[in-house]
Design a protein around this motif. Structure first.
Motif, short mmCIF file in Angstrom:
data_model
loop_
_atom_site.label_atom_id
_atom_site.label_comp_id
_atom_site.label_asym_id
_atom_site.label_seq_id
_atom_site.Cartn_x
_atom_site.Cartn_y
_atom_site.Cartn_z
N ALA A 226 13.49 -8.73 14.66
CA ALA A 226 14.24 -9.48 14.91
C ALA A 226 15.18 -10.10 16.15
N LEU A 227 16.17 -8.53 15.61
CA LEU A 227 17.03 -8.54 16.62
C LEU A 227 16.63 -7.86 18.09
N ASN A 228 17.65 -7.68 19.23
CA ASN A 228 16.99 -7.31 20.26
C ASN A 228 17.12 -5.52 20.59
N GLU A 229 15.84 -5.29 21.25
CA GLU A 229 15.29 -4.63 21.42
C GLU A 229 15.31 -3.14 20.86
N PRO A 230 16.69 -2.35 22.16
CA PRO A 230 17.81 -1.64 21.94
C PRO A 230 18.27 -1.46 20.34
N VAL A 231 18.70 -2.23 19.94
CA VAL A 231 19.52 -2.69 18.25
C VAL A 231 18.55 -2.04 17.08
N ALA A 232 17.16 -2.66 17.85
CA ALA A 232 16.05 -1.84 16.85
C ALA A 232 16.08 -0.40 17.13
N ILE A 233 15.99 0.16 18.62
CA ILE A 233 15.78 1.54 18.59
C ILE A 233 16.63 1.77 17.71
N GLY A 234 18.36 1.49 18.58
CA GLY A 234 19.51 2.52 17.72
C GLY A 234 19.41 3.10 16.38
N VAL A 235 18.80 2.28 15.42
CA VAL A 235 18.82 1.94 13.81
C VAL A 235 17.45 2.88 13.46
N GLY A 236 16.47 2.94 14.86
CA GLY A 236 15.52 3.96 13.87
C GLY A 236 14.00 2.95 14.26
N VAL A 237 13.86 2.21 14.18
CA VAL A 237 12.35 1.11 13.88
C VAL A 237 11.22 1.94 15.38
N ALA A 238 10.11 2.54 14.94
CA ALA A 238 8.82 2.91 16.02
C ALA A 238 8.23 1.20 16.43
N ILE A 239 9.48 0.50 17.14
CA ILE A 239 8.72 -0.57 17.20
C ILE A 239 7.62 -0.65 17.74
N GLU A 240 6.83 0.16 18.49
CA GLU A 240 5.43 -0.58 18.98
C GLU A 240 4.72 -0.58 17.67
N LYS A 241 4.94 0.50 16.80
CA LYS A 241 3.73 0.75 15.68
C LYS A 241 4.19 -0.16 15.04
N GLU A 242 5.78 -0.80 14.36
CA GLU A 242 5.05 -1.64 13.36
C GLU A 242 5.19 -3.22 14.01
N ARG A 243 5.29 -3.46 15.59
CA ARG A 243 5.00 -5.01 15.69
C ARG A 243 2.99 -4.51 15.52
N ILE A 244 2.23 -3.74 16.06
CA ILE A 244 1.29 -3.57 16.13
C ILE A 244 0.53 -3.36 14.94
N GLN A 245 1.07 -3.16 14.01
CA GLN A 245 0.35 -3.03 11.96
C GLN A 245 0.91 -4.28 12.10
N LEU A 246 2.35 -5.10 12.04
CA LEU A 246 2.30 -6.70 11.71
C LEU A 246 1.57 -7.72 12.57
N LEU A 247 1.24 -7.61 13.35
CA LEU A 247 0.00 -7.99 14.58
C LEU A 247 -1.21 -8.10 13.89
N LEU A 248 -1.93 -7.21 13.51
CA LEU A 248 -3.05 -6.93 12.65
C LEU A 248 -2.77 -7.43 11.56
N ALA A 249 -1.70 -7.70 10.72
CA ALA A 249 -1.91 -8.43 9.21
C ALA A 249 -1.66 -9.59 9.41
N ALA A 250 -0.80 -10.54 10.94
CA ALA A 250 -0.79 -11.42 11.44
C ALA A 250 -2.72 -12.39 12.13
N VAL A 251 -3.42 -11.48 12.59
CA VAL A 251 -4.27 -11.93 12.62
C VAL A 251 -5.25 -12.22 11.78
N ALA A 252 -5.22 -11.14 11.16
CA ALA A 252 -6.11 -11.15 9.80
C ALA A 252 -5.75 -12.42 8.97
#
Length: 335
Positions: A226-252
């Motif tokens: 929910a933060l901006n992308e540079p901050v999320a990347i800076g704390v070590g979040v694999a943004i695309e991987k997490e988004r895809i996993q959560l998107l699949l959960a939301a769709v299901a």
């Protein structure tokens, strides 16, 4: 670290909405053409009712109520995930076209893949998931910019466009279908709770038993996304991987819900907003509240719809839309 006062506030609100949901369920059980008096509810629940009372409770009311509770919870959680991963508080599976994508797949499955009743009930959520997933991937791809990342406003506009286009495809699909099949799809589009026996409860429940704990486990990742992308990347979040996993959960979650309740929008928009307003933006705090509010809203809408007009009542989707559309316009003007 979450403050003790916030934890205490969350627990209090959770108890309040739990009681509100329980009270609405009890009221819903006693209302309808085949009435069940409230003083006979507990004896009937424990096997001491007449044949008529047990039939009304266990065959008519409880399955329908459980389906609306579970579907409302799934839709609210799906909306909360979509709002988190897109950083757009107007995201909702019904508004951005995911539900419509599921509806097109359900219509195609119902019209062109005849199977026996048992397989149809369990195959419907799978067909809905496939349609919703294809739609979500297309919307996500068209809303993503390689330089600036995911564009929240573009996502909403693309989703609305997809929803309109898919509605046109739905009309084409049913234009040559038989009358009884068109009636089913028309009821689905209106958000009529059509899966009303225990088999549909068993078909819907496994999706929630897996995806609700998964989403709660990912709550902190949603905070970071929910933060901006540079901050999320800076704390070590694999943004695309997490988004895809959560998107699949939301769709299901959305697909499993609408496969048995029909095309219901706005639950995924309203429930997370109300929860955030009550306990703040941290997903660990507001997701459990949003789930309860979503279940309560859909039970309330279905109870009102069933009893406000004779003989068929008003579909729950229409009742939710009457409440949700002005709320959406309010949010749109505010944001």
């Amino acid at each position: 670290m979450i403050e003790t006062s916030l934890r205490r506030r969350q627990r209090l609100i959770f108890i309040v909405f739990s009681l509100l949901l329980l009270g609405t369920i009890i009221i819903s059980i006693g209302l309808g053409p085949a009435s069940l008096s409230y003083d006979r509810l507990l004896p009937t629940l424990f096997g001491q009712g007449s044949f008529k009372e047990e039939f009304v409770l266990f065959s008519l009311r409880l399955p329908r109520i459980l389906i609306t509770v579970l579907a409302g919870m799934a839709l609210s959680l799906s909306g909360a995930i979509l709002q988190g991963i897109t950083r757009n508080e107007l995201a909702d599976p019904g508004i951005i076209g995911i539900n419509t994508g599921a509806g097109v797949a359900i219509a195609a499955f119902f019209l062109y893949f005849p199977v026996d009743v048992g397989a149809f009930i369990y195959g419907l959520p799978v067909a809905a998931f496939i349609g919703a997933l294809i739609t979500a991937i297309a919307i996500y791809a068209l809303s993503y910019d390689r330089v600036r990342g995911l564009q929240p406003i573009r996502l909403i506009l693309t989703g609305v466009g997809f929803s309109m286009a898919l509605s046109g495809i739905m009309v084409v699909l049913i234009s040559s279908a038989r009358r009884e099949k068109v009636d089913f799809i028309a009821k689905w589009l209106a958000g009529n709770i059509w899966g009303t026996d225990w088999t549909f409860v068993y078909a819907l429940l496994p999706w929630l038993l897996i995806l609700v704990p998964f989403t709660f486990y990912k709550a902190n990742k949603l905070n970071l996304l929910a933060l901006n992308e540079p901050v999320a990347i800076g704390v070590g979040v694999a943004i695309e991987k997490e988004r895809i996993q959560l998107l699949l959960a939301a769709v299901a979650l959305a697909a499993s819900a609408v496969s048995v309740t029909g095309g219901i929008a706005f639950i995924g928009l309203m429930a997370p907003h109300i929860a955030r307003a009550l306990v703040g933006p941290r997903h660990q705090l507001f997701l459990p509240i949003a789930v309860l509010i979503g279940g309560w809203l859909l039970v309330l809408a279905d109870t009102i719809g069933r009893n406000i007009a004779d003989p068929q009542g008003i579909p729950a989707g229409i009742v939710v839309a009457i409440i949700g559309a002005p709320y959406f316009i309010y949010l749109l003007s505010k944001k």
